[in-house]
Design a protein around this motif. Structure first.
Motif, PDB file in Angstrom:
ATOM      1  N   UNK A 124       0.806  -1.219   0.000  1.00 45.77           N
ATOM      2  CA  UNK A 124       0.000   0.000   0.000  1.00 45.77           C
ATOM      3  C   UNK A 124       0.842   1.274   0.000  1.00 45.77           C
ATOM      4  N   UNK A 125       2.161   1.146   0.138  1.00 50.75           N
ATOM      5  CA  UNK A 125       3.080   2.284   0.337  1.00 50.75           C
ATOM      6  C   UNK A 125       2.541   3.212   1.422  1.00 50.75           C
ATOM      7  N   UNK A 126       2.072   2.611   2.518  1.00 52.43           N
ATOM      8  CA  UNK A 126       1.571   3.370   3.660  1.00 52.43           C
ATOM      9  C   UNK A 126       2.414   3.031   4.888  1.00 52.43           C
ATOM     10  N   UNK A 127       2.733   4.040   5.681  1.00 55.52           N
ATOM     11  CA  UNK A 127       3.681   3.860   6.782  1.00 55.52           C
ATOM     12  C   UNK A 127       3.014   3.897   8.157  1.00 55.52           C
ATOM     13  N   UNK A 128       1.724   4.149   8.228  1.00 51.07           N
ATOM     14  CA  UNK A 128       1.084   4.373   9.533  1.00 51.07           C
ATOM     15  C   UNK A 128       1.228   3.178  10.475  1.00 51.07           C
ATOM     16  N   UNK A 129       1.022   1.973   9.968  1.00 51.12           N
ATOM     17  CA  UNK A 129       1.088   0.784  10.817  1.00 51.12           C
ATOM     18  C   UNK A 129       2.511   0.545  11.300  1.00 51.12           C
ATOM     19  N   UNK A 130       3.482   0.663  10.408  1.00 52.06           N
ATOM     20  CA  UNK A 130       4.882   0.499  10.810  1.00 52.06           C
ATOM     21  C   UNK A 130       5.280   1.598  11.788  1.00 52.06           C
ATOM     22  N   UNK A 131       4.751   2.794  11.611  1.00 49.87           N
ATOM     23  CA  UNK A 131       5.056   3.906  12.526  1.00 49.87           C
ATOM     24  C   UNK A 131       4.529   3.625  13.929  1.00 49.87           C
ATOM     25  N   UNK A 132       3.290   3.127  14.039  1.00 53.72           N
ATOM     26  CA  UNK A 132       2.731   2.788  15.349  1.00 53.72           C
ATOM     27  C   UNK A 132       3.570   1.713  16.024  1.00 53.72           C
ATOM     28  N   UNK A 133       4.013   0.733  15.243  1.00 57.38           N
ATOM     29  CA  UNK A 133       4.834  -0.345  15.802  1.00 57.38           C
ATOM     30  C   UNK A 133       6.209   0.175  16.202  1.00 57.38           C
TER      31      UNK A 133
END
Length: 450
Positions: free
Chosen positions: A338-347
């Motif tokens: 998805x080229x989305x970073x929100x989930x990795x950022x939360x982790x």
């Protein structure tokens, strides 16, 4: 039906017919399936959402996934997630057939403008700095990581390897790193993986005041992590020369070496322009695995590379302690597909807070470094190592000659005293910093007692 598919179905059916099984229990019921194959197939079943895992090491159990367990597979309730992150998890938890195949998007990298674009908002960066600040923040780059090296080698080697399915326990890891003791019943590749992490971490820490994000550092970091683990040893420390598939993902990375090289050049240019160490760290966590510049071991390389800015800024390290394997995998897939970073950022935020909690006591009690010991640390370590490796030589003569040849007259007495003190305090728990093995230390000690 392929052999692997048949074996995978057998494992899945066995798990579905029971109320939780360990790996050993599964292998007892399917003796024709090797441990390594079973571990790989189980990982794929978890990734596809057909089974879930609980516990760690020997207490790890596998269960059939239910409708409720697939809502946030891999993410326990204690890891806070934003609504955006939950959307990513929901997408990744869909079967592969329901997810849209996608290739590498160069625009994802090209659109990032260092110090104008931010994956970590300012409030989050301030929070991370507050958590990670140490008493040594004004000292030369790498001072803090050198001061905690013994603990860092164990924590980061164990946790990063665990994210790759390594079954070494933390105690096994301590005994391997500090005593050279190989854990019984473990695959050779697991032992090699731990030792490779140790070598790579030592390399980064020893050179954190001089290395940067460049091809030389990145290639040598990968080479250290990949030693004796790749099918083709020529792939160690070099750009990937062939296409790769990502297990349990619809993402297809670049295949042409020239395209990979071009994207890697852009990646390194951008990361070197970033001012904030946490933004640098997270940028590498996002873009290095996404590019997949190496034949394998890309995520391991990114986890250690993400620590380099923290080492250099004398911040607490990111050790990945207690990060669930499936949570990390899901967050990474969110970037891939998805080229989305929100989930990795939360982790990332949760993982860093967990890491700093472990090092809080060390931060509070760490003594100020001796300036002379800091300046002459390489000479001290080299001299101690040479003395131990050559027990037949006279230690005092060796120290005196070394100091006379390398140290200014005004500092010789102090440096000589420091080396003697290092020798006096030498024990098995500090051998790693000198590149010594327990057997070498024992041989030297035996000669000293004669």
């Amino acid at each position: 039906m392929s052999t692997n598919t048949s074996a995978s179905n057998l494992l899945l059916q066995t798990i579905q017919a029971t109320n939780g099984l360990s790996l050993n229990q599964l292998l007892e019921q399917h003796p024709n399936i090797s441990r390594r194959t079973a571990q790989r197939l189980i990982s794929e079943l978890i990734g596809s959402g057909q089974i879930v895992a609980t516990g760690k090491a020997r207490s790890r159990r596998y269960f059939a996934a239910t409708k409720s367990s697939t809502v946030l597979v891999g993410f326990p309730d204690y890891i806070p997630l934003s609504s955006d992150s939950r959307d990513i998890v929901a997408y990744i938890n869909q079967p592969l057939a329901a997810r849209k195949p996608v290739g590498y998007q160069l625009e994802f990298l090209a659109a990032y403008q260092p110090n104008n674009s931010y994956y970590l908002p300012q409030t989050l960066r301030l929070q991370l700095h507050k958590m990670g600040r140490t008493k040594l923040h004004q000292e030369p780059a790498g001072t803090y990581s050198r001061a905690i090296l013994n603990r860092l080698l164990i924590d980061l080697s164990w946790a990063s390897s665990h994210l790759e399915g390594n079954t070494y326990s933390r105690l096994d890891t301590i005994e391997l790193i500090e005593q050279g003791k190989v854990a019984q019943g473990k695959a050779l590749l697991e032992t090699q993986m731990i030792l490779n992490h140790k070598t790579a971490i030592e390399m980064l820490v020893a050179n954190s005041d001089s290395v940067g994000f460049n091809h030389y550092t990145l290639m040598n970091l990968h080479s250290a992590l990949a030693e004796n683990l790749l099918t083709n040893p020529a792939d160690e420390g070099r750009i990937r020369m062939h296409a790769v598939d990502i297990s349990q993902s619809v993402y297809r990375p670049l295949g042409a070496p020239q395209q990979i090289q071009t994207a890697l050049d852009m990646l390194l240019t951008k990361v070197n322009q970033i001012n904030d160490p946490f933004e640098q760290s997270f940028f590498m966590m996002v873009h290095l695995p996404y590019l997949q510049p190496f034949a394998d071991i890309n995520k391991r390389t990114s986890r250690l590379a993400a620590n380099l800015p923290l080492f250099q800024a004398n911040l607490c390290p990111l050790t990945f302690l207690d990060v669930p394997e499936q949570a990390y995998s899901c967050a990474t897939l969110g970037v891939y597909e998805l080229t989305r970073v929100e989930l990795l950022r939360d982790l990332y935020l949760w993982a860093y807070e967990r890491s700093t909690q472990e090092y809080l006591a060390i931060k509070q009690s760490l003594a100020e470094p001796d300036p002379a010991r800091l300046v002459w640390r390489d000479l001290i370590k080299t001299t101690v190592r040479d003395i131990v490796l050559h027990p037949e030589i006279d230690s005092l003569i060796k120290i005196s000659d070394t100091v006379a040849n390398h140290v200014t007259a005004a500092e010789r007495t102090n440096v000589q005293a420091l080396i003697i003190e290092e020798l006096r305090r030498l024990h098995e728990g500090v051998l790693a910093r000198y590149g010594l093995r327990p057997s070498e230390f024992s041989a030297w000690k035996k000669v000293q007692q004669q």
